[in-house]
Write a protein that holds these residues in place. Structure first.
Motif, PDB file in Angstrom:
ATOM      1  N   GLU A 135      44.716  12.210   9.395  1.00 21.84           N
ATOM      2  CA  GLU A 135      45.207  10.960  10.016  1.00 21.84           C
ATOM      3  C   GLU A 135      45.897  11.182  11.366  1.00 21.84           C
ATOM      4  N   PRO A 136      46.827  12.142  11.494  1.00 19.87           N
ATOM      5  CA  PRO A 136      47.469  12.328  12.808  1.00 19.87           C
ATOM      6  C   PRO A 136      46.479  12.749  13.905  1.00 19.87           C
ATOM      7  N   THR A 137      45.520  13.606  13.548  1.00 24.25           N
ATOM      8  CA  THR A 137      44.527  14.029  14.538  1.00 24.25           C
ATOM      9  C   THR A 137      43.641  12.854  14.927  1.00 24.25           C
ATOM     10  N   LEU A 138      43.272  12.042  13.954  1.00 25.78           N
ATOM     11  CA  LEU A 138      42.467  10.861  14.243  1.00 25.78           C
ATOM     12  C   LEU A 138      43.243   9.876  15.120  1.00 25.78           C
ATOM     13  N   ASP A 139      44.525   9.705  14.847  1.00 25.04           N
ATOM     14  CA  ASP A 139      45.348   8.840  15.698  1.00 25.04           C
ATOM     15  C   ASP A 139      45.348   9.338  17.140  1.00 25.04           C
ATOM     16  N   ALA A 140      45.435  10.661  17.318  1.00 22.85           N
ATOM     17  CA  ALA A 140      45.418  11.236  18.663  1.00 22.85           C
ATOM     18  C   ALA A 140      44.062  11.025  19.335  1.00 22.85           C
ATOM     19  N   LEU A 141      42.976  11.126  18.553  1.00 25.97           N
ATOM     20  CA  LEU A 141      41.642  10.885  19.103  1.00 25.97           C
ATOM     21  C   LEU A 141      41.498   9.433  19.557  1.00 25.97           C
ATOM     22  N   VAL A 142      41.938   8.495  18.728  1.00 23.23           N
ATOM     23  CA  VAL A 142      41.845   7.078  19.077  1.00 23.23           C
ATOM     24  C   VAL A 142      42.659   6.800  20.337  1.00 23.23           C
ATOM     25  N   ALA A 143      43.854   7.357  20.421  1.00 22.75           N
ATOM     26  CA  ALA A 143      44.691   7.163  21.613  1.00 22.75           C
ATOM     27  C   ALA A 143      44.010   7.734  22.855  1.00 22.75           C
ATOM     28  N   ALA A 144      43.401   8.899  22.728  1.00 29.72           N
ATOM     29  CA  ALA A 144      42.700   9.509  23.864  1.00 29.72           C
ATOM     30  C   ALA A 144      41.512   8.647  24.287  1.00 29.72           C
ATOM     31  N   ALA A 145      40.767   8.147  23.309  1.00 30.01           N
ATOM     32  CA  ALA A 145      39.611   7.298  23.615  1.00 30.01           C
ATOM     33  C   ALA A 145      40.051   6.024  24.332  1.00 30.01           C
ATOM     34  N   LEU A 146      41.100   5.384  23.826  1.00 32.37           N
ATOM     35  CA  LEU A 146      41.594   4.156  24.450  1.00 32.37           C
ATOM     36  C   LEU A 146      42.049   4.402  25.887  1.00 32.37           C
ATOM     37  N   ALA A 147      42.661   5.543  26.127  1.00 31.69           N
ATOM     38  CA  ALA A 147      43.220   5.834  27.449  1.00 31.69           C
ATOM     39  C   ALA A 147      42.198   6.352  28.449  1.00 31.69           C
ATOM     40  N   ASP A 148      41.140   7.034  27.953  1.00 26.50           N
ATOM     41  CA  ASP A 148      40.329   7.795  28.910  1.00 26.50           C
ATOM     42  C   ASP A 148      38.849   7.886  28.539  1.00 26.50           C
ATOM     43  N   ALA A 149      38.306   6.885  27.850  1.00 24.38           N
ATOM     44  CA  ALA A 149      36.881   6.898  27.522  1.00 24.38           C
ATOM     45  C   ALA A 149      36.332   5.484  27.569  1.00 24.38           C
TER      46      ALA A 149
END
Length: 184
Positions: free
Chosen positions: A10-24
């Protein structure tokens, strides 16, 4: 730059979602589920990386301590069953109940498809090639296939540098790559 592949929690997935929202761009990461980062796209992204699928494994790509994308290995029974269009590759997912494989060497098929996406700021810095090398290590003893487009020259070059043989895909502008990975 230090690049690693980390199993999703879950924490890694949260970080992935945040990265996607910010920079993809959402169209580079998910199926076309509306304009922009919709709730449906975010749900798909979370499900795609955390929900169990038959022997498919996904990992977060971590570079410089930050989650910057994801890579997956998905068994394919036959080259004809692999997607030939980039949108099919990006949007394909297996359906049905299954147990989640806990180790890549438990993937039973002799052929696997590799797929990857990275946030914009991680591109052009060798992160993709490093992540692909790590995925190849996990696919030892199998043939690995990948699909991209002619327009993605960096991906085509990285695949070739890593020993993939490229050919034209079924659709105009599609590129198919294949490499046998010996057992270590």
């Amino acid at each position: 730059m230090d690049v690693t592949l980390v199993p999703f929690d879950e924490p890694t997935l949260d970080a992935l979602v945040a990265a996607a929202l910010a920079d993809a761009d959402p169209d580079e990461v998910t199926p076309p589920l509306g304009a922009g980062w919709t709730a449906e796209r975010l749900a798909w992204l979370r499900d795609h990386h955390l929900a169990p699928r038959p022997h498919r494994e996904t990992w977060a790509v971590v570079a410089g301590g930050a989650v910057v994308g994801a890579v997956r290995l998905t068994p394919v029974a036959d080259p004809a069953e692999s997607p030939t269009r980039p949108d099919e590759m990006r949007n394909s997912q297996e359906n049905g109940p299954a147990e989640r494989s806990t180790r890549p060497d438990e993937m039973r098929n002799s052929r696997v498809e590799v797929g990857m996406w990275l946030v914009r700021s991680a591109r052009g810095r060798g992160v993709g090639a490093a992540a692909l090398r790590l995925a190849l290590d996990l696919a030892a003893g199998r043939t690995v296939v990948a699909h991209t487009t002619v327009a993605n020259a960096a991906a085509v070059a990285a695949l070739r540098r890593l020993g993939f043989v490229t050919s034209s895909g079924a659709e105009p502008g599609a590129v198919r790559a294949e490499r046998a990975v010996p057992r270590a």
